[in-house]
Design a protein around this motif. Structure first.
Motif, PDB file in Angstrom:
ATOM      1  N   ALA A 101       0.853  -1.319   0.045  1.00 26.38           N
ATOM      2  CA  ALA A 101      -0.036   0.006  -0.073  1.00 26.38           C
ATOM      3  C   ALA A 101       0.774   1.335   0.008  1.00 26.38           C
ATOM      4  O   ALA A 101       0.396   2.464   0.424  1.00 26.38           O
ATOM      5  CB  ALA A 101      -1.185  -0.050   0.997  1.00 26.38           C
ATOM      6  N   ASP A 102       1.979   1.135  -0.544  1.00 27.82           N
ATOM      7  CA  ASP A 102       2.995   2.331  -0.561  1.00 27.82           C
ATOM      8  C   ASP A 102       2.550   3.120  -1.769  1.00 27.82           C
ATOM      9  O   ASP A 102       3.186   2.821  -3.009  1.00 27.82           O
ATOM     10  CB  ASP A 102       4.366   1.885  -0.443  1.00 27.82           C
ATOM     11  N   LEU A 103       1.635   4.216  -1.633  1.00 30.07           N
ATOM     12  CA  LEU A 103       1.010   4.612  -2.994  1.00 30.07           C
ATOM     13  C   LEU A 103       2.183   5.404  -3.606  1.00 30.07           C
ATOM     14  O   LEU A 103       2.273   5.607  -4.894  1.00 30.07           O
ATOM     15  CB  LEU A 103      -0.018   5.465  -2.650  1.00 30.07           C
ATOM     16  N   GLY A 104       3.093   5.906  -2.892  1.00 30.37           N
ATOM     17  CA  GLY A 104       4.237   6.699  -3.465  1.00 30.37           C
ATOM     18  C   GLY A 104       5.181   5.793  -4.411  1.00 30.37           C
ATOM     19  O   GLY A 104       5.502   6.055  -5.586  1.00 30.37           O
ATOM     20  N   LYS A 105       5.386   4.644  -3.794  1.00 27.92           N
ATOM     21  CA  LYS A 105       6.197   3.895  -4.695  1.00 27.92           C
ATOM     22  C   LYS A 105       5.590   3.143  -5.852  1.00 27.92           C
ATOM     23  O   LYS A 105       6.119   2.999  -6.784  1.00 27.92           O
ATOM     24  CB  LYS A 105       6.974   2.794  -3.485  1.00 27.92           C
ATOM     25  N   ALA A 106       4.378   2.840  -5.716  1.00 22.53           N
ATOM     26  CA  ALA A 106       3.574   2.056  -6.680  1.00 22.53           C
ATOM     27  C   ALA A 106       3.456   3.054  -7.998  1.00 22.53           C
ATOM     28  O   ALA A 106       3.184   2.279  -8.888  1.00 22.53           O
ATOM     29  CB  ALA A 106       2.370   1.495  -6.132  1.00 22.53           C
ATOM     30  N   ALA A 107       3.503   4.248  -7.729  1.00 22.49           N
ATOM     31  CA  ALA A 107       3.162   5.260  -8.854  1.00 22.49           C
ATOM     32  C   ALA A 107       4.371   5.589  -9.675  1.00 22.49           C
ATOM     33  O   ALA A 107       4.731   6.500 -10.294  1.00 22.49           O
ATOM     34  CB  ALA A 107       2.554   6.537  -8.194  1.00 22.49           C
ATOM     35  N   GLU A 108       5.098   4.179 -10.096  1.00 24.03           N
ATOM     36  CA  GLU A 108       6.223   4.436 -11.098  1.00 24.03           C
ATOM     37  C   GLU A 108       6.003   4.598 -12.405  1.00 24.03           C
ATOM     38  O   GLU A 108       6.707   5.009 -13.147  1.00 24.03           O
ATOM     39  CB  GLU A 108       7.348   3.540 -10.724  1.00 24.03           C
TER      40      GLU A 108
END
Length: 153
Positions: A101-108
């Motif tokens: 659920a790390d939305l920052g990391k998943a948004a690559e």
């Protein structure tokens, strides 16, 4: 629970009940047409309909590709509330995964969560291996003050 925010409209939400769309779909990418049609019908001439539809489908596609919703008999669900004139709230529920659920990391990547983050006013996630909820809001455009409209005439 993860919660990422940008500035909101600052106005009070409409009183409940608000127009709501709730649907459950098989966890397959071929549901795109049905999801988009249901949202288009529900949102009608809402000025942010395109943004909401794009965000919901991107998250639904993620559920179909990356969560247990893709398993045989898997499902995902959507809920959309239209606080007319203020904002639209949308959430997508899947059947869980090992994602952190790390939305920052998943948004690559330039789709999915990234697109939702670009569209959304606020967004967040909750859940875990048994099911994730990813939610977002999109504000209605701010109406020009009456005095500004008079000057433009």
């Amino acid at each position: 629970m993860t919660n990422q925010c940008r500035s909101g409209s600052g106005t009070a939400a409409s009183a409940w009940p608000v127009p709501t769309l709730e649907r459950t779909y098989p966890g397959r990418l071929d549901q795109s047409r049905q999801v988009r049609a249901a949202l288009r019908s529900f949102l009608g001439d809402c000025p942010i309909a395109d943004e909401v539809i794009a965000g919901v489908w991107e998250l639904a596609a993620n559920a179909c590709l990356h969560s247990n919703s893709k398993l045989p008999d898997g499902q995902f669900a959507i809920t959309v509330h239209d606080f007319t004139g203020d904002y639209v709230y949308a959430e997508i529920r899947d059947q869980g995964s090992t994602w952190n659920a790390d939305l920052g990391k998943a948004a690559e990547w330039l789709h999915g969560l990234y697109l939702m983050q670009q569209i959304a006013t606020t967004y967040g996630s909750a859940g875990g291996r048994r099911g994730w909820i990813i939610w977002f809001t999109v504000n209605y455009p701010v109406a020009a003050p009456v005095s500004a409209l008079r000057k433009a005439s």
